[in-house]
Design a protein around this motif. Structure first.
Motif, short mmCIF file in Angstrom:
data_model
loop_
_atom_site.label_atom_id
_atom_site.label_comp_id
_atom_site.label_asym_id
_atom_site.label_seq_id
_atom_site.Cartn_x
_atom_site.Cartn_y
_atom_site.Cartn_z
N THR A 51 66.11 22.13 90.89
CA THR A 51 64.89 21.35 90.79
C THR A 51 63.73 22.28 90.47
O THR A 51 63.77 23.47 90.80
CB THR A 51 64.57 20.59 92.10
N THR A 52 62.71 21.75 89.83
CA THR A 52 61.48 22.49 89.60
C THR A 52 60.34 21.50 89.44
O THR A 52 60.53 20.39 88.92
CB THR A 52 61.58 23.39 88.35
N LEU A 134 70.65 15.70 83.64
CA LEU A 134 69.24 16.02 83.81
C LEU A 134 68.38 14.79 83.91
O LEU A 134 68.64 13.79 83.24
CB LEU A 134 68.76 16.87 82.62
N SER A 135 67.34 14.83 84.77
CA SER A 135 66.29 13.83 84.76
C SER A 135 64.95 14.54 84.90
O SER A 135 64.85 15.54 85.61
CB SER A 135 66.48 12.81 85.90
N ALA A 136 63.93 14.04 84.20
CA ALA A 136 62.61 14.67 84.19
C ALA A 136 61.63 13.78 83.45
O ALA A 136 62.02 12.86 82.73
CB ALA A 136 62.67 16.05 83.53
N ASP A 137 60.34 14.07 83.62
CA ASP A 137 59.30 13.53 82.76
C ASP A 137 58.97 14.63 81.75
O ASP A 137 58.59 15.73 82.14
CB ASP A 137 58.05 13.16 83.55
N ASP A 181 58.86 17.36 87.46
CA ASP A 181 59.76 16.71 88.42
C ASP A 181 61.20 16.74 87.93
O ASP A 181 61.87 15.70 87.81
CB ASP A 181 59.31 15.27 88.68
N VAL A 182 61.68 17.93 87.68
CA VAL A 182 63.00 18.13 87.07
C VAL A 182 64.10 18.16 88.12
O VAL A 182 63.98 18.80 89.16
CB VAL A 182 63.02 19.44 86.26
N LYS A 183 65.19 17.46 87.83
CA LYS A 183 66.43 17.56 88.60
C LYS A 183 67.57 17.71 87.59
O LYS A 183 67.66 16.93 86.65
CB LYS A 183 66.65 16.31 89.45
N GLN A 184 68.42 18.72 87.80
CA GLN A 184 69.48 18.93 86.83
C GLN A 184 70.72 19.53 87.48
O GLN A 184 70.65 20.16 88.53
CB GLN A 184 69.03 19.84 85.69
N CYS A 210 69.43 21.24 96.62
CA CYS A 210 68.03 21.06 96.21
C CYS A 210 67.68 19.59 96.07
O CYS A 210 66.54 19.20 96.23
CB CYS A 210 67.77 21.79 94.90
N TYR A 211 68.68 18.77 95.73
CA TYR A 211 68.48 17.32 95.68
C TYR A 211 69.82 16.63 95.87
O TYR A 211 70.87 17.24 95.78
CB TYR A 211 67.83 16.87 94.38
#
Length: 211
Positions: A51-52, A134-137, A181-184, A210-211
């Motif tokens: 995450t970042t 991956l999910s992010a804006d 709001d990155v999750k990968q 991390c998530y």
């Protein structure tokens, strides 16, 4: 031109055409000598989660590939990935976790790495991330979608070496990418340089990610 993307990507099988909304993030990975790139290597039987809060990268490109590797029992396998590449990237509040299952006596053991939590972000050059999910804006500046992988010149180029990727296959590129709001989940990371400010590592029993 700017393009905004919100949502996630899940690879269930390798496809010739990737979904254009696939974007990139970064993970703790291999730190190499200045300007050097790692040859392709066999990935371990464990993917890792990352995450970042924010990744800002310049010189972005992305293309499909296959990572050769092993299962935890030692069998050969391959993983379909989206290789996301940056010439330069800064990353805020980076977290990476990996869980090793079924260790005798201890059971599951979790490793968590954190960096760039303060005012100084993580910095990377010639960064490649082999992403599975991956999910992010995301916001892309001057993006080109549908470029042949070998002609994606805005990024650092294809990894080369023993990489299994079609140079004539689908790719996308952009002058700049901003991901929040990155999750990968990823299988591998390589970089020319990877500067991890405020690096902290912890080990604990159980599943802690991390998530």
């Amino acid at each position: 031109m700017e393009s905004q993307v919100r949502g996630g990507t899940r690879w269930k099988r390798f496809a010739v055409v990737m979904v254009p909304s696939v974007a990139a993030t970064a993970a703790i990975g291999v730190a190499l000598a200045q300007g050097a790139l790692a040859a392709s290597f066999s990935v371990s039987g464990q993917s890792f989660k990352v995450t970042t809060d924010e990744l800002v990268g310049t010189g972005f490109s992305q293309y499909g590939a296959l990572d050769e590797g092993y299962t935890l029992s030692g069998n050969k396998t391959v993983h379909p990935v989206a290789v996301s590449a940056f010439k330069q990237a800064t990353i805020k509040s980076l977290c990476q976790s990996v869980v090793t299952p079924d260790i005798p006596v201890l059971g599951n053991v979790s490793l968590i790495l954190r960096a760039g939590q303060g005012a100084t972000p993580v910095e990377a050059e010639n960064l490649y991330i082999d992403v599975a999910d991956l999910s992010a804006d995301a916001t892309f500046t001057n993006i080109d979608i549908g470029v042949a992988a070998k002609d994606a010149t805005k990024g650092p180029g294809m990894k080369g070496g023993k990489e299994q990727a079609n140079p004539f296959g689908f790719a996308q590129q952009a002058e700049k990418a901003v991901l929040k709001d990155v999750k990968q989940t990823a299988w591998a990371t390589t970089a020319g340089t990877f500067k991890l400010s405020g690096l902290k590592m912890s080990l604990s029993t159980g599943v802690k990610e991390c998530y």
